[in-house]
Design a protein around this motif. Structure first.
Motif, PDB file in Angstrom:
ATOM      1  N   LEU A   1      17.307  23.145 -15.692  1.00  0.00           N
ATOM      2  CA  LEU A   1      18.747  23.348 -15.854  1.00  0.00           C
ATOM      3  C   LEU A   1      18.996  24.776 -16.318  1.00  0.00           C
ATOM      4  CD1 LEU A   1      21.711  22.279 -16.118  1.00  0.00           C
ATOM      5  CD2 LEU A   1      21.125  21.613 -18.460  1.00  0.00           C
ATOM      6  N   LEU A   2      19.886  25.487 -15.634  1.00  0.00           N
ATOM      7  CA  LEU A   2      20.253  26.847 -16.024  1.00  0.00           C
ATOM      8  C   LEU A   2      21.729  26.877 -16.369  1.00  0.00           C
ATOM      9  CD1 LEU A   2      18.391  27.000 -13.118  1.00  0.00           C
ATOM     10  CD2 LEU A   2      18.031  29.263 -14.110  1.00  0.00           C
TER      11      LEU A   2
ATOM     12  N   VAL B   1      12.688  25.121  -6.364  1.00  0.00           N
ATOM     13  CA  VAL B   1      13.259  24.310  -5.294  1.00  0.00           C
ATOM     14  C   VAL B   1      12.230  24.101  -4.195  1.00  0.00           C
ATOM     15  CG1 VAL B   1      14.938  24.280  -3.407  1.00  0.00           C
ATOM     16  CG2 VAL B   1      15.683  24.877  -5.709  1.00  0.00           C
ATOM     17  N   ALA B   2      11.552  25.186  -3.800  1.00  0.00           N
ATOM     18  CA  ALA B   2      10.560  25.103  -2.728  1.00  0.00           C
ATOM     19  C   ALA B   2       9.399  24.184  -3.099  1.00  0.00           C
ATOM     20  CB  ALA B   2      10.038  26.499  -2.392  1.00  0.00           C
ATOM     21  N   GLU B   3       9.104  24.105  -4.387  1.00  0.00           N
ATOM     22  CA  GLU B   3       8.008  23.248  -4.848  1.00  0.00           C
ATOM     23  C   GLU B   3       8.433  21.795  -5.013  1.00  0.00           C
ATOM     24  OE1 GLU B   3       6.529  25.038  -8.399  1.00  0.00           O
ATOM     25  OE2 GLU B   3       5.573  26.717  -7.348  1.00  0.00           O
ATOM     26  N   GLY B   4       9.715  21.516  -4.805  1.00  0.00           N
ATOM     27  CA  GLY B   4      10.185  20.142  -4.882  1.00  0.00           C
ATOM     28  C   GLY B   4      10.814  19.746  -6.202  1.00  0.00           C
ATOM     29  N   ALA B   5      10.952  20.694  -7.121  1.00  0.00           N
ATOM     30  CA  ALA B   5      11.603  20.397  -8.401  1.00  0.00           C
ATOM     31  C   ALA B   5      13.116  20.273  -8.210  1.00  0.00           C
ATOM     32  CB  ALA B   5      11.288  21.500  -9.414  1.00  0.00           C
ATOM     33  N   HIS B   6      13.772  19.604  -9.146  1.00  0.00           N
ATOM     34  CA  HIS B   6      15.237  19.501  -9.120  1.00  0.00           C
ATOM     35  C   HIS B   6      15.797  20.642  -9.969  1.00  0.00           C
ATOM     36  CE1 HIS B   6      19.080  17.326  -8.602  1.00  0.00           C
ATOM     37  NE2 HIS B   6      19.377  17.933  -9.742  1.00  0.00           N
ATOM     38  N   VAL B   7      16.584  21.486  -9.363  1.00  0.00           N
ATOM     39  CA  VAL B   7      17.183  22.635 -10.050  1.00  0.00           C
ATOM     40  C   VAL B   7      18.692  22.442 -10.127  1.00  0.00           C
ATOM     41  CG1 VAL B   7      17.567  25.124  -9.979  1.00  0.00           C
ATOM     42  CG2 VAL B   7      15.343  24.185  -9.311  1.00  0.00           C
ATOM     43  N   THR B   8      19.221  22.490 -11.342  1.00  0.00           N
ATOM     44  CA  THR B   8      20.660  22.347 -11.569  1.00  0.00           C
ATOM     45  C   THR B   8      21.197  23.628 -12.179  1.00  0.00           C
ATOM     46  OG1 THR B   8      20.452  19.969 -11.965  1.00  0.00           O
ATOM     47  CG2 THR B   8      22.467  21.037 -12.751  1.00  0.00           C
ATOM     48  N   LEU B   9      22.220  24.185 -11.567  1.00  0.00           N
ATOM     49  CA  LEU B   9      22.893  25.363 -12.108  1.00  0.00           C
ATOM     50  C   LEU B   9      24.261  24.961 -12.631  1.00  0.00           C
ATOM     51  CD1 LEU B   9      23.360  28.459 -12.496  1.00  0.00           C
ATOM     52  CD2 LEU B   9      24.315  28.453 -10.173  1.00  0.00           C
TER      53      LEU B   9
ATOM     54  N   ASP C   1      22.372  21.489  -6.263  1.00  0.00           N
ATOM     55  CA  ASP C   1      23.073  20.935  -7.429  1.00  0.00           C
ATOM     56  C   ASP C   1      23.616  22.081  -8.273  1.00  0.00           C
ATOM     57  OD1 ASP C   1      24.066  19.396  -9.471  1.00  0.00           O
ATOM     58  OD2 ASP C   1      22.115  18.721 -10.228  1.00  0.00           O
ATOM     59  N   HIS C   2      24.803  22.572  -7.933  1.00  0.00           N
ATOM     60  CA  HIS C   2      25.436  23.615  -8.746  1.00  0.00           C
ATOM     61  C   HIS C   2      26.827  23.148  -9.130  1.00  0.00           C
ATOM     62  CE1 HIS C   2      27.365  25.231  -4.966  1.00  0.00           C
ATOM     63  NE2 HIS C   2      26.236  24.801  -4.456  1.00  0.00           N
ATOM     64  N   ARG C   3      27.142  23.294 -10.417  1.00  0.00           N
ATOM     65  CA  ARG C   3      28.347  22.718 -10.993  1.00  0.00           C
ATOM     66  C   ARG C   3      29.098  23.754 -11.824  1.00  0.00           C
ATOM     67  NH1 ARG C   3      25.967  16.902 -13.128  1.00  0.00           N
ATOM     68  NH2 ARG C   3      24.214  16.769 -11.662  1.00  0.00           N
ATOM     69  N   LEU C   4      30.407  23.555 -11.941  1.00  0.00           N
ATOM     70  CA  LEU C   4      31.234  24.373 -12.821  1.00  0.00           C
ATOM     71  C   LEU C   4      31.497  23.579 -14.085  1.00  0.00           C
ATOM     72  CD1 LEU C   4      33.722  25.790 -10.191  1.00  0.00           C
ATOM     73  CD2 LEU C   4      31.909  27.043 -11.361  1.00  0.00           C
ATOM     74  N   LEU C   5      31.269  24.174 -15.228  1.00  0.00           N
ATOM     75  CA  LEU C   5      31.423  23.470 -16.500  1.00  0.00           C
ATOM     76  C   LEU C   5      32.859  22.954 -16.639  1.00  0.00           C
ATOM     77  CD1 LEU C   5      29.789  22.835 -19.118  1.00  0.00           C
ATOM     78  CD2 LEU C   5      30.963  24.791 -20.156  1.00  0.00           C
ATOM     79  N   GLY C   6      33.013  21.644 -16.678  1.00  0.00           N
ATOM     80  CA  GLY C   6      34.334  21.046 -16.821  1.00  0.00           C
ATOM     81  C   GLY C   6      35.159  21.057 -15.552  1.00  0.00           C
ATOM     82  N   GLY C   7      34.604  21.577 -14.448  1.00  0.00           N
ATOM     83  CA  GLY C   7      35.336  21.665 -13.193  1.00  0.00           C
ATOM     84  C   GLY C   7      35.989  23.017 -13.009  1.00  0.00           C
TER      85      GLY C   7
END
Length: 302
Positions: free
Chosen positions: A9-10, A30-38, A84-90
């Protein structure tokens, strides 16, 4: 732990911060198959626009830069493979606070900022948004800024505060069970730049005859985000993914131009300058080190 079980998580302040600081890291995992969330805390509405044809998007004109930068962020994440990239609170919950330069050459809060600027956000309110994400994603590794926001930008400082407070609250079993089951993030890192590598890069740029790129920065006068080697704990390098990082940087075209300082000396130089991403471990046990004398995997020891 298999690659599929790894979760990173970043927490970043604005679109483009993630590509500049962690593009190789994100693409590699990501290329190694890990789940990365920004998680991006604002849309960078107050950013400096470097492309003349986009100047009408500025806050004092159409005030539409945020929506445009959301598109740039999506394009950059496509280059890195992050889904999986999200904006804090939308979108629009927290607005870019803007900044000014102080007498020491450090970024600081502007004299006037918007009412819902991230710098003005209630810390617990913002942290609760992150608590829910941490408890959902359950990352083993969290990456964010240091306590100075790397160079003083108020939104970077606030992102640091939100990341740490959110991680602490997410681990408390009795805190807001409605936000999900408690999760204690095992390792937290602050992103950094190697002072030694920065000196090498500045020397090469100056040797090429370029005296304007990173003006005012010299080998004996480095910015605060350049950290000496004995304070670094990890490095992520992957020649295989440097081009993806550079492509992600280019996707942020309102903020990063190909003839600007980030690509000084051409693409070959940019690949050298931006190919290594360094970190300081601030929570968790340091894992095994590689030939560099540093951890070469943020999940080391888990």
């Amino acid at each position: 732990m298999t690659s599929a079980d790894r979760r990173l998580l970043l927490v970043h302040a604005h679109p483009d911060d993630e590509s500049l600081n962690n593009g190789v890291t994100m693409a590699k995992y990501v290329a190694e198959g890990a789940h990365v969330t920004l998680v991006t805390c604002t849309l960078g509405e107050m950013g400096e626009i470097l492309v003349p044809e986009l100047e009408h998007l500025a806050a004092d004109r159409d005030d539409a830069l945020g929506e445009h930068r959301a598109g740039e962020l999506a394009d950059a994440m496509a280059q890195l493979g992050v889904t999986d990239h999200r904006l804090l609170g939308g979108a629009g919950r927290f607005r870019d606070s803007g900044m000014k330069w102080d007498e020491n050459g450090h970024a600081t809060a502007a004299d006037e900022i918007h009412d819902n600027a991230f710098w003005n956000a209630d810390l617990r309110e913002a942290a609760d948004e992150l608590v829910a994400i941490i408890r959902e994603v359950r990352p083993q590794v969290l990456v964010t800024y240091d306590d100075f926001g790397n160079y003083g930008h108020p939104d970077h400082v606030q992102a640091h505060r939100v990341a740490h407070y959110g991680a602490d609250l997410a681990a408390a079993r009795s805190y807001r069970p409605d936000l999900g089951e408690a999760w204690d993030v095992p390792k937290i890192y602050w992103m950094a730049m190697s002072a030694a590598k920065f000196r090498e890069s500045i020397s090469a740029i100056r040797a090429s005859g370029d005296t304007t790129t990173f003006e005012g920065v010299e080998v004996d006068n480095l910015p605060p985000f350049a950290i000496e080697e004995d304070q670094l704990d990890a490095v992520v390098e992957s020649s295989e993914h440097v081009q993806a990082k550079l492509a992600a940087m280019k996707a942020h075209r309102s903020q990063i131009t190909e003839d600007g300082m980030f690509f000084a000396g051409g693409m070959d130089m940019a690949a050298v300058v931006w190919g290594s991403e360094h970190y300081r471990l601030v929570k968790g046990a340091r894992g095994p080190v590689g030939e560099s004398g540093l951890e070469e995997d943020l999940f080391a020891g888990l």
